[in-house]
Scaffold this motif. Structure first.
Motif, mmCIF file in Angstrom:
data_model
loop_
_atom_site.group_PDB
_atom_site.id
_atom_site.type_symbol
_atom_site.label_atom_id
_atom_site.label_comp_id
_atom_site.label_asym_id
_atom_site.label_seq_id
_atom_site.Cartn_x
_atom_site.Cartn_y
_atom_site.Cartn_z
ATOM 1 N N PRO A 48 8.523 -83.242 21.875
ATOM 2 C CA PRO A 48 9.147 -81.798 21.788
ATOM 3 C C PRO A 48 9.121 -81.313 23.084
ATOM 4 O O PRO A 48 7.532 -80.823 23.253
ATOM 5 C CB PRO A 48 9.128 -81.116 20.552
ATOM 6 C CG PRO A 48 8.678 -81.974 19.580
ATOM 7 C CD PRO A 48 7.922 -83.104 20.430
ATOM 8 N N HIS A 49 9.849 -80.827 23.851
ATOM 9 C CA HIS A 49 9.509 -80.368 25.311
ATOM 10 C C HIS A 49 8.754 -78.822 25.220
ATOM 11 O O HIS A 49 7.830 -78.875 25.918
ATOM 12 C CB HIS A 49 10.576 -80.124 26.132
ATOM 13 C CG HIS A 49 11.230 -81.366 26.474
ATOM 14 N ND1 HIS A 49 12.307 -81.417 27.495
ATOM 15 C CD2 HIS A 49 11.070 -82.675 26.037
ATOM 16 C CE1 HIS A 49 12.668 -82.875 27.612
ATOM 17 N NE2 HIS A 49 11.869 -83.389 26.598
ATOM 18 N N THR A 50 9.025 -78.137 24.307
ATOM 19 C CA THR A 50 8.087 -77.090 24.011
ATOM 20 C C THR A 50 6.766 -77.257 23.807
ATOM 21 O O THR A 50 5.717 -76.502 24.078
ATOM 22 C CB THR A 50 8.804 -75.860 23.098
ATOM 23 O OG1 THR A 50 9.223 -76.753 21.955
ATOM 24 C CG2 THR A 50 10.198 -75.382 23.630
ATOM 25 N N ALA A 51 6.644 -78.226 22.723
ATOM 26 C CA ALA A 51 5.114 -78.719 22.312
ATOM 27 C C ALA A 51 4.486 -79.280 23.443
ATOM 28 O O ALA A 51 3.248 -79.261 23.824
ATOM 29 C CB ALA A 51 5.414 -79.717 21.376
ATOM 30 N N ALA A 52 5.050 -80.098 24.473
ATOM 31 C CA ALA A 52 4.623 -80.506 25.592
ATOM 32 C C ALA A 52 4.077 -79.284 26.426
ATOM 33 O O ALA A 52 2.914 -79.374 27.128
ATOM 34 C CB ALA A 52 5.646 -81.374 26.486
ATOM 35 N N GLY A 53 4.962 -78.400 26.626
ATOM 36 C CA GLY A 53 4.446 -77.235 27.413
ATOM 37 C C GLY A 53 3.159 -76.535 26.816
ATOM 38 O O GLY A 53 2.216 -75.923 27.613
ATOM 39 N N ILE A 54 3.409 -76.350 25.399
ATOM 40 C CA ILE A 54 2.214 -75.685 24.993
ATOM 41 C C ILE A 54 0.811 -76.625 25.116
ATOM 42 O O ILE A 54 -0.420 -76.177 25.403
ATOM 43 C CB ILE A 54 2.148 -75.520 23.476
ATOM 44 C CG1 ILE A 54 3.059 -74.376 23.475
ATOM 45 C CG2 ILE A 54 0.947 -75.052 22.653
ATOM 46 C CD1 ILE A 54 3.643 -74.061 21.769
ATOM 47 N N ALA A 55 0.803 -77.936 24.794
ATOM 48 C CA ALA A 55 -0.149 -78.967 25.204
ATOM 49 C C ALA A 55 -0.851 -78.851 26.763
ATOM 50 O O ALA A 55 -1.828 -78.916 27.016
ATOM 51 C CB ALA A 55 0.253 -80.161 24.971
ATOM 52 N N LEU A 56 0.141 -78.861 27.731
ATOM 53 C CA LEU A 56 -0.148 -78.534 29.104
ATOM 54 C C LEU A 56 -0.999 -77.356 29.078
ATOM 55 O O LEU A 56 -1.760 -77.326 30.137
ATOM 56 C CB LEU A 56 1.205 -78.748 29.913
ATOM 57 C CG LEU A 56 1.738 -80.161 30.048
ATOM 58 C CD1 LEU A 56 3.225 -80.033 30.737
ATOM 59 C CD2 LEU A 56 0.845 -81.052 30.971
#
Length: 257
Positions: free
Chosen positions: A98-106
């Motif tokens: 999920p793209h929001t999850a990717a943003g948090i991971a980054l």
């Protein structure tokens, strides 16, 4: 040659459904906004800057992956090694996240600890910066270029490389003069797919950088603040610019074949 008319008609009918589904929203959007509405929107400094930033950041992400991802794609295409399937799975993971999850991971990875300090020391802050935007686009769209380049390299007969090597060409010369030219179409297609995906990235970018605004974030912001009337022209302008650039690259690539 297909001679069964009923077969062709059924497939044409089914094909028309998906074609209409993909085109009607765009047509309705442009009819609603109008050509002059798009032109007036592009004159808005905020819109122009957001679109320019989006295109620039997406191009930066493609350029970085061209330098780092194409060598990786070549190694995967030409060599068998322990953990290859795991590596290919890692490359594909961003497509499924999920793209929001990717943003948090980054955000956790690059805005904290030693990596965050190193980026800050180099003047490459992560939050609300172009660096953060490029990272978000690159993380979620890199698989398109890497996988396309990998398939392109697989299509090039390895015998061409062996012949070039026996004639005295170095590995680098063989790669740049034999392999890359014969894989050009797949690499360009992958780069276009990656660039297109980066242009539309919202979920990860909005976590990392609400400001400066890229076009998808500006569209969301205007829709959230002012509604459809003020967000639709921005959406239409962004789509029109993207389509024009996409067609221009396709035209140049086709002329060079």
């Amino acid at each position: 040659m297909i001679k069964d008319k009923s077969f062709v008609l059924i497939f044409l009918f089914l094909s028309s459904i998906i074609v209409l589904f993909l085109t009607i929203p765009l047509i309705k959007l442009f009819i609603n906004v109008g050509l002059f509405g798009v032109i007036d929107t592009l004159k808005d400094a905020e819109v122009y800057n957001a679109i320019f930033l989006t295109i620039k950041a997406a191009l930066y992400s493609v350029a970085f992956v061209c330098v780092t991802g194409i060598p990786l794609a070549y190694l995967i295409a030409r060599h068998e090694f322990f953990g290859k399937s795991v590596l290919e799975s890692i490359i594909d993971i961003p497509v499924m996240v999920p793209h929001t999850a990717a943003g948090i991971a980054l955000l956790i990875a690059f805005d904290n600890g030693y990596i965050g300090e190193a980026l800050s020391y180099l003047g490459l802050g992560f939050i609300d910066t172009t660096t953060g935007i490029v990272s978000a686009m690159m993380f979620l769209s890199a698989p398109f270029l890497i996988n396309s380049a990998k398939e392109g390299f697989k299509k090039v007969d390895v015998e061409y490389e062996y012949v070039a090597r026996t004639l005295g060409a170095s590995h680098f010369s063989t790669f740049f003069r034999i392999v890359l030219p014969n894989s050009r179409n797949d690499i360009i297609n992958g780069a276009l797919m990656m660039w297109s995906r980066g242009l539309g990235e919202f979920g990860a970018v909005v976590i990392i950088a609400y400001h400066p605004m890229v076009a998808p974030v500006l569209i969301f912001d205007r829709f959230n603040s002012f509604g459809l009337k003020y967000s639709a022209p921005v959406a239409a302008a962004m789509i029109m610019v993207s389509i024009c650039l996409f067609l221009a690259v396709r035209f140049v690539n086709n002329r060079l074949k």
